[in-house]
Every structure is written in C-alpha cells, then in structure tokens.
Design an enzyme around this catalytic site. Structure first.
Site, PDB file in Angstrom:
ATOM      1  N   ASP A 121       0.823  -1.306   0.028  1.00 28.26           N
ATOM      2  CA  ASP A 121      -0.062   0.078   0.062  1.00 28.26           C
ATOM      3  C   ASP A 121       0.684   1.321   0.091  1.00 28.26           C
ATOM      4  O   ASP A 121       0.300   2.362  -0.043  1.00 28.26           O
ATOM      5  CB  ASP A 121      -0.927   0.222   1.321  1.00 28.26           C
ATOM      6  CG  ASP A 121      -2.157  -0.831   0.923  1.00 28.26           C
ATOM      7  OD1 ASP A 121      -2.425  -1.119  -0.163  1.00 28.26           O
ATOM      8  OD2 ASP A 121      -2.557  -1.445   1.863  1.00 28.26           O
ATOM      9  N   ASP A 186      -6.248  -3.845  -6.295  1.00 26.77           N
ATOM     10  CA  ASP A 186      -5.767  -2.360  -5.931  1.00 26.77           C
ATOM     11  C   ASP A 186      -4.485  -2.099  -6.278  1.00 26.77           C
ATOM     12  O   ASP A 186      -4.243  -0.830  -6.117  1.00 26.77           O
ATOM     13  CB  ASP A 186      -6.087  -2.343  -4.339  1.00 26.77           C
ATOM     14  CG  ASP A 186      -7.124  -3.240  -3.774  1.00 26.77           C
ATOM     15  OD1 ASP A 186      -7.665  -4.182  -4.508  1.00 26.77           O
ATOM     16  OD2 ASP A 186      -7.826  -2.839  -2.918  1.00 26.77           O
ATOM     17  N   GLY A 244      -8.488 -17.136  -8.865  1.00 26.15           N
ATOM     18  CA  GLY A 244      -9.012 -15.821  -8.409  1.00 26.15           C
ATOM     19  C   GLY A 244      -9.879 -16.244  -7.233  1.00 26.15           C
ATOM     20  O   GLY A 244     -10.877 -16.973  -7.501  1.00 26.15           O
ATOM     21  N   THR A 246     -12.033 -13.481  -3.886  1.00 25.13           N
ATOM     22  CA  THR A 246     -12.202 -12.223  -3.422  1.00 25.13           C
ATOM     23  C   THR A 246     -11.931 -11.931  -2.008  1.00 25.13           C
ATOM     24  O   THR A 246     -12.094 -13.153  -1.241  1.00 25.13           O
ATOM     25  CB  THR A 246     -13.726 -11.645  -3.545  1.00 25.13           C
ATOM     26  OG1 THR A 246     -14.007 -10.235  -3.587  1.00 25.13           O
ATOM     27  CG2 THR A 246     -14.817 -12.265  -2.814  1.00 25.13           C
ATOM     28  N   ARG A 258     -15.520  -1.225  -6.266  1.00 21.43           N
ATOM     29  CA  ARG A 258     -14.220  -0.522  -6.012  1.00 21.43           C
ATOM     30  C   ARG A 258     -12.975  -1.167  -6.761  1.00 21.43           C
ATOM     31  O   ARG A 258     -12.018  -0.437  -7.297  1.00 21.43           O
ATOM     32  CB  ARG A 258     -14.072  -0.255  -4.721  1.00 21.43           C
ATOM     33  CG  ARG A 258     -12.948   0.817  -4.447  1.00 21.43           C
ATOM     34  CD  ARG A 258     -12.531   1.538  -2.995  1.00 21.43           C
ATOM     35  NE  ARG A 258     -12.570   0.732  -2.034  1.00 21.43           N
ATOM     36  CZ  ARG A 258     -13.321   0.207  -1.138  1.00 21.43           C
ATOM     37  NH1 ARG A 258     -14.521   0.480  -1.221  1.00 21.43           N
ATOM     38  NH2 ARG A 258     -13.140  -0.527  -0.250  1.00 21.43           N
ATOM     39  N   TRP A 262     -10.577   0.695  -9.102  1.00 20.24           N
ATOM     40  CA  TRP A 262      -9.128   0.646  -9.396  1.00 20.24           C
ATOM     41  C   TRP A 262      -8.561   0.219 -10.719  1.00 20.24           C
ATOM     42  O   TRP A 262      -7.382   0.657 -11.119  1.00 20.24           O
ATOM     43  CB  TRP A 262      -8.459  -0.488  -8.202  1.00 20.24           C
ATOM     44  CG  TRP A 262      -8.862  -0.202  -6.644  1.00 20.24           C
ATOM     45  CD1 TRP A 262      -9.031  -1.077  -5.831  1.00 20.24           C
ATOM     46  CD2 TRP A 262      -8.756   1.107  -5.883  1.00 20.24           C
ATOM     47  NE1 TRP A 262      -9.213  -0.602  -4.447  1.00 20.24           N
ATOM     48  CE2 TRP A 262      -9.086   0.828  -4.688  1.00 20.24           C
ATOM     49  CE3 TRP A 262      -8.743   2.373  -6.468  1.00 20.24           C
ATOM     50  CZ2 TRP A 262      -9.157   1.832  -3.482  1.00 20.24           C
ATOM     51  CZ3 TRP A 262      -8.903   3.424  -5.257  1.00 20.24           C
ATOM     52  CH2 TRP A 262      -9.163   2.898  -4.041  1.00 20.24           C
TER      53      TRP A 262
HETATM   54  N1  GLY Z   1      -7.430  -0.977  -0.981  1.00 18.94           N
HETATM   55  C1  GLY Z   1      -8.184  -1.361  -0.112  1.00 18.94           C
HETATM   56  C2  GLY Z   1      -9.578  -0.992  -0.478  1.00 18.94           C
HETATM   57  O1  GLY Z   1      -9.937  -0.728  -1.643  1.00 18.94           O
HETATM   58  O2  GLY Z   1     -10.600  -1.357   0.251  1.00 18.94           O
END
Ligand code: GLY
Length: 425
Positions: A121, A186, A244, A246, A258, A262
């Site tokens: 991150d 992300d 894959g 989640t 989200r 991303w």
């Molecule tokens: N990067 C973590 C989220 O999108 O919650």
C-alpha cells in the site's frame, strides 16, 4: 426569405449556440467551485478535531465511528495519504495558503512510511501525500522520499511471477486455507509511484516492474468480460497464477465495484505512462463494464458490488456478505471511477471520449447532490456519505471514507482543468 435574412438567421442561431455552450461551461465551473468551497469549509472543521490514541497512532482522518464522530488512523494504515492529498487539491484549486500549510504539516507526518515494506500500500500512502506535495510545491527532499518509497515497494516484486506481492497472506473465505502470495487489483494504483521514480532517477528498473505487474494483472486478473478478480493467488515456486477469489467483493466471480474502479484508474494511468494501446483498451473496456452494466443505478453511483445478492453469486462460507440482505452503494468506487473516466476521456476519441466525460460528469453531479454530499459540520466533517469499505469483513458499511473524498476532489480538480482546456498533468 431572401439571402440576407437567411444569413442573419444562421448567424443568430450560431451565436445562441455559442452563448448556450459558454453558459453551460460557466455553470459547470460554478458547480466545481461550489463543491470545492464547501469541501474546504468541511476540512477546515476536520483540521480542528484532535488526534486520537497514543503515540500519534490516530492522526489521519479515516471514517466515522458508530456515534458519527470521526475515526482517525495511523500513518501506516493504507488510507493515510488521502487526507494530506485532499488538502493539496483543495489548497491548489483555491489558492489557499493556510490549507497549503496544513497539507504540508500532514504530508510531513508521512515521512517514516517511506521504509514500509509489510504490504503493497505504500504507493497509495506516499504518492497521494508526497506525490501531490511534489507536484504542487516541488522540493528535492520530497523527490528523495518518493524514490525511497518506490525502492521499498520494489522489495515486494517477485521476479518469477512478474508481479508485486500485495499481502503476506490471505485466508480464503471458503475455509482455512491461507494463500501465501496474493495479489489484489488495488495494487494497480501503487504503480504510479514507480513510474515517477524512474522519471526522477533515470533508472528504468522501477518502470519495468510497473509494466510487468500491469501486464500480468491484465492477463491473470482481468476477466473476459472486463470485470476483474479482486485477488489472484500465485504459486511462489512456479510463479504461475493458481486461482481468483475475493476479499472485499460479494463472491469470487462477482464484480466488486471499487476493484473495478481501481482497474479503470490503474490501466488509464499505465497508458498515460507507457502509451501501450493494450492498457488503453483494457481501461476502456473496464470503464464500459461499469457504465453499461444493467445493475448500475441511474445516478451512476454503483452498488458496492455489481452482483450482490444475485443468483449465480455465492459468498464463501466465512464471509459476512452472507448475512447482509440490504444492498449498499459505494460512493468511493463512484468517485474513483469519475476521476479515472475524466483522464480516460482525454485519451479516447469521438463517441467514447464523450461517453467517459458525460459518465464522469453524471457521477460528479450525483455525488455533489444532497443525496451523497454531507451538510456542513455533519458526517464527521467528511465530504461524502454512503461509502462501503468491507462488507465481507463486517466493517465500514454505509459510512464516509477518506478516499471517497480524495477521489471526488481529484475528479473535480481534473474536471475544472478539462473545462478550461488545460492538460491534466
Ligand atoms: N485498498 C483497499 C480497498 O479498496 O478497500
């Protein structure tokens, strides 16, 4: 009608069209200004709220608690760079020196994060804070901090697989198996830091890693319909993708909104940096998936997952998504998508360019309306309401989130530049 009157009529029509366009542009400029001014008022109140916890742990506004008051997080939380980044966008847009001073104060709190290597991150954390500081008020020391941060991120690059490892492990929602090499969508957002580091140093290795990561993500994480897996597990020995699943989406095969944001943002940014047409096509098709989806509400603010509670989509046994019957929006996904669509519109042509610009505009007008925008002094002093962080983990459901605000402000800033015919970068 004689020739003269015809010419006069056409001239009058053209003039009224031109005035109409000018008027529409003025209205949009005023829309941006009103939102930026409101947001600055809200964040001035936020700046008056004290830090929380011991040893500077709760310094960065993150979300709200059950009682509606602001919750603050440590500088090592993935969201820590968004508050300083938001202050940079506000101070730059408004030319507000006091807000710029605050942006600097909060950015400097982030310096120790430059050597953080425990997950991926650091790109979010350092590029939204120091990256914006360096963009709007460049200094050699910011450059050095960003380059060191990029080096930290590269420690997580796994050559055999050609990707940056996101987390050290993830326990599947389906049982007890812990996968030791998870990569999440992300991670595309962290690559911007690497492209910057190559430009700043002339060392291509940062950029090579970013390109390799984006290519493997395109192959292994983006699905045939241009939705994406939230996580792909890789095999440490062979470097091959295993499967894959989640973490924050509804189910392994669903489209977590989200994650989709991303992807749209990340591949658009990779196209900016490389001009590789496959990144542009991927960003465009992922954007089309969002904008054309039959489950996208008419205000274009997505549900937290495009497939929540639908037949054919089943959460893992341990996921809290099994217990949530109501559906929730995610303003953060919409805000990030709006910002990405604005940039994508500048690389697209004709109908597609218009589609992405109009899509972004629609999202921004929804988010700027009372349905999503808080009242002054409410919502823990965050700008936007109705985001969803992590339903499977039973956290952050229908709350404000610092990154929803950040991408909303970034999108407004970008929109303003597009209205003025200025380049985005
Ligand atoms: N990067 C973590 C989220 O999108 O919650």
């Amino acid at each position: 009608m004689n020739r003269n009157s015809k010419v006069k009529m056409i001239a009058a029509f053209c003039l009224s069209c031109a005035f109409g366009l000018l008027h529409a542009q003025d209205a949009e400029k005023a829309f941006v200004k009103e939102n930026m001014t409101f947001a600055a008022g809200q964040y001035r109140l936020m700046l008056q709220t004290p830090a929380q916890g011991k040893d500077g742990k709760g310094v960065m506004p993150h979300s709200t608690r059950k009682d509606g008051t602001v919750s603050k997080a440590s500088i090592y939380m993935w969201t820590s760079g968004f508050f300083p980044g938001s202050l940079w966008y506000l101070s730059e847009y408004l030319g507000d020196k006091a807000l710029q001073d605050s942006a600097l104060v909060y950015t400097r709190k982030m310096e120790p994060v430059k050597s953080f290597t425990d997950n991926h991150d650091i790109g979010f954390m350092m590029y939204c804070s120091y990256g914006n500081a360096n963009r709007f008020s460049p200094q050699r020391s910011y450059r050095d901090i960003l380059v060191e941060s990029a080096r930290s991120l590269c420690t997580r690059y796994r050559e055999k697989a050609g990707v940056i490892q996101s987390w050290n492990g993830f326990r599947s929602w389906h049982g007890d198996k812990v996968y030791d090499f998870p990569v999440i969508i992300d991670n595309m957002m962290n690559l911007e830091l690497l492209f910057y580091a190559s430009r700043a140093t002339g060392d291509p290795s940062f950029r090579d890693i970013a390109v390799s990561h984006a290519r493997h993500t395109m192959m292994n994480q983006v699905r045939d319909d241009y939705s994406c897996f939230h996580i792909v597990y890789y095999d440490k020995e062979t470097g091959k993708p295993i499967k894959g699943e989640t973490s924050q989406g509804y189910s392994d095969n669903s489209a977590w909104s989200r994650g989709q944001a991303w992807g749209i943002y990340g591949f658009t940014m990779c196209y900016r940096e490389t001009k590789d047409p496959s990144f542009l096509t991927t960003a465009q098709r992922m954007a089309d998936f969002y904008l054309d989806h039959p489950n996208l509400p008419s205000d274009k603010v997505a549900w937290w997952d495009f497939n929540a509670n639908q037949p054919g989509y089943v959460p893992g046994v341990r996921s809290n998504a099994n217990n949530v019957v109501l559906n929730y929006r995610d303003a953060s996904a919409a805000a990030c998508t709006a910002s990405a669509l604005l940039e994508l519109s500048t690389y697209s042509e004709g109908k597609l360019a218009k589609k992405y610009l109009e899509g972004a505009k629609a999202i921004l007008h929804s988010l700027g309306s009372p349905r999503y925008r808080a009242e002054l002094g409410k919502n823990g002093n965050f700008i936007l309401m109705h985001s969803t962080g992590a339903i499977p983990q039973n956290g952050e459901i229908d709350v404000p989130l610092t990154y929803a605000d950040y991408y909303f402000l970034e999108a407004l800033y970008r929109y303003d530049r597009i209205l003025d015919g200025k380049p985005l970068f």
